[in-house]
Write an enzyme that holds these catalytic residues in place. Structure first.
Site, PDB file in Angstrom:
ATOM      1  N   HIS A 180       0.867  -1.180   0.000  1.00 14.71           N
ATOM      2  CA  HIS A 180       0.000   0.000   0.000  1.00 14.71           C
ATOM      3  C   HIS A 180       0.898   1.222   0.000  1.00 14.71           C
ATOM      4  O   HIS A 180       1.729   1.391   0.895  1.00 14.71           O
ATOM      5  CB  HIS A 180      -0.922   0.014   1.220  1.00 14.71           C
ATOM      6  N   CYS A 181       0.753   2.076  -1.006  1.00 15.43           N
ATOM      7  CA  CYS A 181       1.637   3.240  -1.115  1.00 15.43           C
ATOM      8  C   CYS A 181       0.873   4.503  -0.735  1.00 15.43           C
ATOM      9  O   CYS A 181      -0.046   4.906  -1.449  1.00 15.43           O
ATOM     10  CB  CYS A 181       2.161   3.365  -2.545  1.00 15.43           C
ATOM     11  N   PRO A 182       1.219   5.148   0.387  1.00 15.43           N
ATOM     12  CA  PRO A 182       0.485   6.360   0.776  1.00 15.43           C
ATOM     13  C   PRO A 182       0.711   7.508  -0.210  1.00 15.43           C
ATOM     14  O   PRO A 182      -0.135   8.383  -0.337  1.00 15.43           O
ATOM     15  CB  PRO A 182       1.043   6.695   2.155  1.00 15.43           C
ATOM     16  N   ASN A 208      -3.122   4.591  -2.484  1.00 15.45           N
ATOM     17  CA  ASN A 208      -3.795   3.406  -2.998  1.00 15.45           C
ATOM     18  C   ASN A 208      -2.887   2.198  -2.844  1.00 15.45           C
ATOM     19  O   ASN A 208      -1.684   2.349  -2.619  1.00 15.45           O
ATOM     20  CB  ASN A 208      -4.121   3.607  -4.483  1.00 15.45           C
TER      21      ASN A 208
END
Ligand SMILES: [Zn+2]
Ligand SMILES: [Zn+2]
Length: 330
Positions: A156-158, A162
Site C-alpha cells: 500500500h503506497c500512501p 492506494n
C-alpha cells in the site's frame, strides 16, 4: 514509499466447513458500477497532496527561476517542453495509480452459493478473509487501509493513496519512472544554471549595491540604480541572487531525494514484475504456486499485449490478456 504491511498478510486458512457462509452477507449497498475508486484515508490524501505540491514547486522554480529569464531562447524552449511533458506524464500516472481499482475482490462474496459454486472436493482449501468476508483468489492479500482484499497486492503506497496491485501496477511504475526523470532533468538544469549564471549575477549584484561617496556625480546616478537594483543586476533570474540560491538549493534537495527514492522503487518494481513475485510474496518468502513465465511475458502481463508506445503512456489501459480465470482453490 513503501508501508511494510505486517498485518496485510494472508489472514486465515480454513476448510469449507469452517467458512461460516451464513455470517457473510454481501454489503447492502454495493456501489453503482463505474463508481470512481478513491481511498478515504487522511494520511494517504495528505501524502498525495504533498506529492502534487512538490511537483508544482519544481515546475515553478524550473520555469520562473531558470528557464523564462534565460537569454538562451532555444535552451529554454527545448528544456521547457521536455520538463513540462515529463511532469504532466508523472501527474497523469499519479492520478491513474490513485483512481484505478487495484484489483479489489468483491466484498462479502463468501456466501453459501459462491462456495458451492466452487465445487470443493474433500481436502481442498480455499482462503477466506475474515475482515472483508470474501473468498480470496490465489495471491490476493487484505489491505487494512483499503479495507479490501487486493489481487496480487504488492504494497500500500500512501504517496499514491492506494494499493499497488494487479490493475494499477503499470501506472505506479510509470509514476516512479517519470518522477525519477523529472528529478534528474531538474538537477541537470540546476547544474547548468550554477555554471552559467551565478558568477555573473553575484558580481552584478555587488556592483549595483556599491555605495559611492556622497555628493559626487557618481552618487547621483548610483542612487537611481540602487532603487532598481534587481532590474539592472539580474541577467539569469527574475529573483535576487540570494532568493534564487535558496529556491535552487531546495529544488536540488528535493530532486536528489526523489531521484534516489523513485529510482530505487522503479528498479524494485521492474524486478518484481520480471520475477512475477509481489513485494508481499518476497517478504513472506512464499512458496511459488503459480506457473513460471519468461520475463518478457511477465512484463507484457503488466504493461499490456503487445509491446507498443502505450507502455509509456498512463492513458493506455493495458490489455492484460486475462486468459486464466482466477484461482480460488489451492
Ligand atoms: Zn480482506
Ligand atoms: Zn491498500
Amino acid at each position: 514509499m513503501m508501508l511494510i504491511p505486517t498485518h496485510h498478510f494472508r489472514d486465515i486458512e480454513r476448510k469449507p466447513e469452517y467458512l461460516q457462509p451464513e455470517k457473510c452477507v454481501p454489503p447492502p449497498h454495493p456501489g453503482p458500477v463505474g463508481t470512481m475508486w478513491f481511498i478515504r484515508d487522511g494520511c494517504g490524501i495528505a501524502c498525495a497532496i504533498v506529492t502534487w505540491f512538490l511537483v508544482l514547486y519544481a515546475e515553478f522554480v524550473v520555469l520562473f527561476v531558470m528557464l523564462i529569464p534565460s537569454r538562451d531562447y532555444v535552451y529554454s524552449v527545448i528544456n521547457g517542453i521536455v520538463f513540462n511533458l515529463l511532469a504532466f506524464l508523472a501527474l497523469a500516472s499519479h492520478c491513474r495509480a490513485m483512481l484505478t481499482d487495484p484489483g479489489a475482490v468483491p466484498k462479502g462474496n463468501a456466501t453459501k452459493e459462491f462456495i458451492e459454486s466452487l465445487q470443493l472436493k474433500p481436502g481442498q482449501v480455499v482462503y477466506k478473509c475474515p475482515k472483508c468476508c470474501s473468498i480470496k483468489p490465489d495471491r490476493a492479500h487484505h489491505c487494512s487501509v483499503c479495507k479490501r482484499c487486493i489481487r496480487k497486492m504488492d504494497h500500500h503506497c500512501p504517496w499514491v493513496n492506494n494499493c499497488v496491485g494487479e490493475n494499477n501496477q503499470k501506472y505506479f511504475v510509470l509514476f516512479t519512472m517519470y518522477i525519477a526523470l523529472i528529478s534528474l532533468h531538474a538537477l541537470i538544469m540546476v547544474g547548468f544554471h550554477f555554471l552559467h549564471c551565478f558568477e555573473e549575477d553575484w558580481t552584478n549584484q555587488q556592483q549595483a549595491y556599491r555605495l559611492p561617496r556622497e555628493g559626487t556625480a557618481e552618487a547621483r546616478t548610483s542612487l537611481h540604480e540602487i532603487k532598481q537594483p534587481l532590474k539592472s543586476s539580474t541577467e539569469c533570474s527574475s529573483f535576487s541572487p540570494p532568493t534564487t540560491v535558496i529556491l535552487l538549493i531546495l529544488l536540488c534537495f528535493e530532486g536528489l531525494l526523489f531521484l534516489i527514492f523513485t529510482s530505487v522503487m522503479f528498479g524494485t518494481q521492474v524486478h518484481s514484475i520480471c520475477t512475477d513475485e509481489t513485494g508481499i510474496e518476497q517478504l513472506k518468502k512464499e512458496e511459488r504456486r503459480w506457473a513460471k513465465k519468461t520475463k518478457w511475458m511477465n512484463m507484457k502481463a503488466v504493461f499490456g499485449h503487445p509491446f507498443s508506445l502505450g507502455w509509456a503512456s498512463p492513458f493506455a489501459t493495458p490489455d492484460q490478456g486475462k486468459a486464466d480465470p482466477y484461482q480460488y482453490v489451492v
